[in-house]
Design an enzyme around this catalytic site. Structure first.
Site, PDB file in Angstrom:
ATOM      1  N   GLU A  84      -6.981   4.787   8.062  1.00 26.47           N
ATOM      2  CA  GLU A  84      -6.704   6.108   7.510  1.00 26.47           C
ATOM      3  C   GLU A  84      -7.943   6.300   7.283  1.00 26.47           C
ATOM      4  O   GLU A  84      -7.850   7.397   7.493  1.00 26.47           O
ATOM      5  CB  GLU A  84      -5.226   6.167   6.573  1.00 26.47           C
ATOM      6  CG  GLU A  84      -4.468   6.197   7.619  1.00 26.47           C
ATOM      7  CD  GLU A  84      -3.067   5.583   6.915  1.00 26.47           C
ATOM      8  OE1 GLU A  84      -2.363   5.871   5.971  1.00 26.47           O
ATOM      9  OE2 GLU A  84      -2.120   5.350   7.420  1.00 26.47           O
TER      10      GLU A  84
ATOM     11  N   ASN B 233       0.592  -1.572   0.175  1.00 20.68           N
ATOM     12  CA  ASN B 233       0.359   0.317   0.245  1.00 20.68           C
ATOM     13  C   ASN B 233       0.953   0.884  -0.247  1.00 20.68           C
ATOM     14  O   ASN B 233       1.712   1.186   0.650  1.00 20.68           O
ATOM     15  CB  ASN B 233      -1.258   0.497   1.122  1.00 20.68           C
ATOM     16  CG  ASN B 233      -1.334   1.491   1.433  1.00 20.68           C
ATOM     17  OD1 ASN B 233      -1.976   2.169   0.284  1.00 20.68           O
ATOM     18  ND2 ASN B 233      -2.553   1.698   2.225  1.00 20.68           N
TER      19      ASN B 233
ATOM     20  N   GLY C 241       2.568   2.123  10.866  1.00 22.80           N
ATOM     21  CA  GLY C 241       3.962   2.953  10.179  1.00 22.80           C
ATOM     22  C   GLY C 241       4.723   3.559  11.415  1.00 22.80           C
ATOM     23  O   GLY C 241       5.659   4.301  11.360  1.00 22.80           O
TER      24      GLY C 241
ATOM     25  N   LYS D  64      -0.471   4.560  -0.208  1.00 22.17           N
ATOM     26  CA  LYS D  64      -0.788   5.331   0.388  1.00 22.17           C
ATOM     27  C   LYS D  64      -0.402   6.926  -0.395  1.00 22.17           C
ATOM     28  O   LYS D  64      -0.431   6.989  -1.709  1.00 22.17           O
ATOM     29  CB  LYS D  64      -0.393   5.806   2.337  1.00 22.17           C
ATOM     30  CG  LYS D  64      -0.349   4.330   2.539  1.00 22.17           C
ATOM     31  CD  LYS D  64       0.357   4.778   3.603  1.00 22.17           C
ATOM     32  CE  LYS D  64      -0.110   3.300   4.704  1.00 22.17           C
ATOM     33  NZ  LYS D  64      -0.252   3.641   6.027  1.00 22.17           N
TER      34      LYS D  64
ATOM     35  N   SER E 104       3.331  -2.279  10.358  1.00 21.78           N
ATOM     36  CA  SER E 104       4.845  -2.440  10.235  1.00 21.78           C
ATOM     37  C   SER E 104       5.657  -4.105   9.717  1.00 21.78           C
ATOM     38  O   SER E 104       6.991  -4.082  10.300  1.00 21.78           O
ATOM     39  CB  SER E 104       6.083  -2.270  12.140  1.00 21.78           C
ATOM     40  OG  SER E 104       5.041  -0.791  12.452  1.00 21.78           O
TER      41      SER E 104
ATOM     42  N   HIS F 287      -9.295   1.149   5.454  1.00 18.83           N
ATOM     43  CA  HIS F 287      -8.306   1.231   6.038  1.00 18.83           C
ATOM     44  C   HIS F 287      -8.260   2.166   7.150  1.00 18.83           C
ATOM     45  O   HIS F 287      -9.497   3.048   6.618  1.00 18.83           O
ATOM     46  CB  HIS F 287      -7.191   1.822   4.723  1.00 18.83           C
ATOM     47  CG  HIS F 287      -5.770   1.595   5.761  1.00 18.83           C
ATOM     48  ND1 HIS F 287      -5.075   2.874   6.186  1.00 18.83           N
ATOM     49  CD2 HIS F 287      -4.617   0.992   5.516  1.00 18.83           C
ATOM     50  CE1 HIS F 287      -4.549   2.372   6.490  1.00 18.83           C
ATOM     51  NE2 HIS F 287      -3.730   1.272   6.113  1.00 18.83           N
TER      52      HIS F 287
ATOM     53  N   GLU G  17      -5.110  -5.042  11.000  1.00 21.00           N
ATOM     54  CA  GLU G  17      -3.645  -4.201  10.916  1.00 21.00           C
ATOM     55  C   GLU G  17      -4.443  -3.181  12.247  1.00 21.00           C
ATOM     56  O   GLU G  17      -5.317  -2.303  12.294  1.00 21.00           O
ATOM     57  CB  GLU G  17      -4.004  -3.112   9.514  1.00 21.00           C
ATOM     58  CG  GLU G  17      -3.794  -3.571   8.544  1.00 21.00           C
ATOM     59  CD  GLU G  17      -3.321  -2.528   7.550  1.00 21.00           C
ATOM     60  OE1 GLU G  17      -2.250  -2.473   6.954  1.00 21.00           O
ATOM     61  OE2 GLU G  17      -4.224  -1.401   7.540  1.00 21.00           O
TER      62      GLU G  17
END
Ligand code: PEP
Length: 249
Positions: free
Chosen positions: A99, A11, A173, A13, A212, A97, A167
């Site tokens: 985000e 991904n 991240g 992003k 990660s 996702h 996730e």
């Protein structure tokens, strides 16, 4: 390892310019030479997706979208429908996702509608779920994940392929990852919930771990039962790291 298809998804992003397409080409060349038993997908920003499809069309590397609108077409400035992704040559679309859930307030209902749209277009949704740090600290991980599964997976998934991306939000991240036992516990709960909801197709739904993942931890994570692959953010941007993750599977 379960009976599900293996799947590694990068991904990107909102990262990457035309000059970075060489990273996608390098992944495509490598997996063509060292065939991977499953699917490898890169989801670049929409600005690069058509170029990426053109560059990889002769290779086994698949291109995916990072999000979509639930409607097929219409006055939705800036949005991309699942049908548009299909027209482009994409095969997968990430939906829900964390985000998107956090910054665009997408709830389970919205994620469910988008997932149904991806299936309607004949593509495979990668439906993301995962708990926040507060939810984990409060001991609510499994309850949160179960609720997201029943809320985000559409009826259509009983007869069409989907994939799940587990996730933990606090691992995305940050360089932090849950322990192997914690990942195993979450994935086995997800498997049980999928089997309850989808019947036999629940046992062949790929469940990806994301958060990660990098060359140094991928081998151990990908060896866990019911971890059928990875959803990789930062470490998918450089072909060298991403290929090392693929090779460790
Ligand atoms: C992601 O955002 O899907 C992700 C897993 O990111 P990272 O690998 O950078 O934690």
């Amino acid at each position: 390892m379960s009976n599900a298809k293996s799947l590694i998804v990068g991904n990107w992003k909102m990262n990457g310019l035309r000059a970075d397409l060489k990273e996608i080409e390098a992944v495509a060349d490598s997996i063509q030479q060292n065939s991977f038993n499953g699917d490898v997908v890169i989801c670049p920003p929409a600005t690069l997706a058509a170029l990426a499809v053109d560059k990889t069309v002769q290779s086994p590397l698949k291109i995916g979208g990072q999000d979509c609108h639930a409607k097929e077409a219409g006055a939705f400035t800036g949005d991309i429908s699942a049908e548009k992704w299909k027209d482009l040559g994409a095969e997968y679309v990430i939906v829900g996702h964390s985000e998107r859930r956090e910054y665009y307030r997408e709830d389970d209902k919205a994620v469910r509608a988008k997932s149904a749209a991806v299936i309607r277009a004949g593509l495979t949704p990668i439906i993301c779920i995962g708990e926040s740090l507060e939810e984990r600290r409060a001991g609510n991980t499994l309850a949160v994940v179960s609720e997201q599964i029943s809320g985000s997976i559409p009826e259509e998934a009983k007869s069409s392929p989907i994939a799940i991306g587990y996730e933990p939000i606090w691992a995305i991240g940050t360089g932090l990852t849950p322990s192997i036992e914690e990942i195993a516990e979450a994935h086995s709960l997800i498997r049980a919930e999928l089997e309850k909801l989808l019947g036999t197709s629940g046992s062949t739904t790929p469940i990806l771990y994301g958060g990660s993942m990098k060359p140094s931890n991928a081998k151990e994570i990908l060896a866990i039962d019911d971890v059928d692959g990875g959803l990789v953010g930062g470490a998918s941007l450089k072909s060298k790291d991403f290929l090392e993750i693929i090779a460790s599977f």
